[in-house]
Design a protein around this motif. Structure first.
Motif, short mmCIF file in Angstrom:
data_model
loop_
_atom_site.label_atom_id
_atom_site.label_comp_id
_atom_site.label_asym_id
_atom_site.label_seq_id
_atom_site.Cartn_x
_atom_site.Cartn_y
_atom_site.Cartn_z
N ASP A 194 0.55 -0.72 0.43
CA ASP A 194 0.03 0.01 -0.25
C ASP A 194 0.88 1.22 0.38
N PHE A 195 1.18 2.24 -1.22
CA PHE A 195 2.18 2.78 -1.07
C PHE A 195 1.79 3.49 -1.71
N TYR A 196 1.55 5.03 -1.31
CA TYR A 196 1.07 6.71 -1.50
C TYR A 196 2.71 7.12 -1.85
N TYR A 197 3.45 6.36 -1.86
CA TYR A 197 4.63 7.68 -2.45
C TYR A 197 5.33 7.00 -3.44
N GLU A 198 5.82 7.42 -4.79
CA GLU A 198 7.02 6.47 -5.26
C GLU A 198 7.90 7.37 -6.38
N SER A 199 9.06 6.92 -6.27
CA SER A 199 10.31 7.55 -6.77
C SER A 199 11.20 7.23 -7.21
N THR A 200 12.03 7.81 -8.17
CA THR A 200 13.16 7.31 -9.02
C THR A 200 14.69 7.84 -8.48
N ILE A 201 15.10 6.99 -7.53
CA ILE A 201 17.00 7.87 -7.27
C ILE A 201 17.35 8.12 -8.36
N LEU A 202 18.59 9.14 -8.83
CA LEU A 202 18.66 9.37 -10.30
C LEU A 202 20.26 9.73 -10.41
N ARG A 203 20.32 9.79 -8.77
CA ARG A 203 22.20 10.05 -8.85
C ARG A 203 22.09 10.31 -7.04
N VAL A 204 23.13 10.40 -6.46
CA VAL A 204 23.78 10.38 -5.13
C VAL A 204 24.71 11.54 -5.35
N GLY A 205 24.85 12.66 -4.70
CA GLY A 205 25.57 13.65 -4.68
C GLY A 205 27.24 13.37 -3.70
N ASP A 206 27.82 13.81 -3.86
CA ASP A 206 29.31 13.22 -4.17
C ASP A 206 29.63 13.35 -2.80
N GLU A 207 28.77 13.97 -1.35
CA GLU A 207 28.79 14.12 -0.42
C GLU A 207 27.89 13.06 0.97
N ALA A 208 27.23 13.10 0.14
CA ALA A 208 25.38 13.01 0.30
C ALA A 208 26.21 11.45 0.76
N ALA A 209 27.03 10.25 0.37
CA ALA A 209 27.59 9.25 1.98
C ALA A 209 28.02 8.87 2.88
#
Length: 123
Positions: free
Chosen positions: A3-18
């Motif tokens: 029962d998901f109510y929001y769906e999205s696809t990851i495009l990219r991960v920023g250099d400092e995000a990890a």
């Protein structure tokens, strides 16, 4: 069926995000986003606006990670709907206050791969 109510696809991960994710902070942003925030963010492409209001007890699925939302700030829904923006603090210190646009969650979190799905699921 989930029962998901929001769906999205990851495009990219920023250099400092990890580094932030490994420290327990996930910053999500839809496109377009401010250039100065791109290196800190996990950029995604929502399929649509959230169909329901985000609430504690829901789950955030990010690739193979399953997080349970424990608190939702009063502006989190608006930020997600208008900007695709959400800041998730994973396993925060219990004494930490909840910022208006933030979401607190519990569970394991890893760095997502581009192409993986993000879902908010009503528990």
């Amino acid at each position: 069926m989930d029962d998901f109510y929001y769906e999205s696809t990851i495009l990219r991960v920023g250099d400092e995000a990890a580094d932030l994710i490994n420290g327990g902070i996930l910053i999500l942003f839809g496109e377009p986003l401010p250039r100065d925030l791109e290196s800190l963010s996990v950029v995604h492409k929502p399929a649509d606006n959230p169909a329901l209001e985000i609430r504690a007890g829901d789950e955030l699925w990010l690739g193979g990670a399953r997080l349970t939302l424990t608190a939702v700030g009063e502006r989190a829904q608006e930020n997600l709907t208008t900007l695709g923006h959400m800041v998730v603090y994973v396993n925060p210190d219990p004494a930490a206050g909840l910022l208006p646009g933030a979401v607190h969650a519990e569970g394991p979190l890893g760095v997502p791969e581009p192409g993986c799905e993000l879902r908010l699921v009503r528990a």
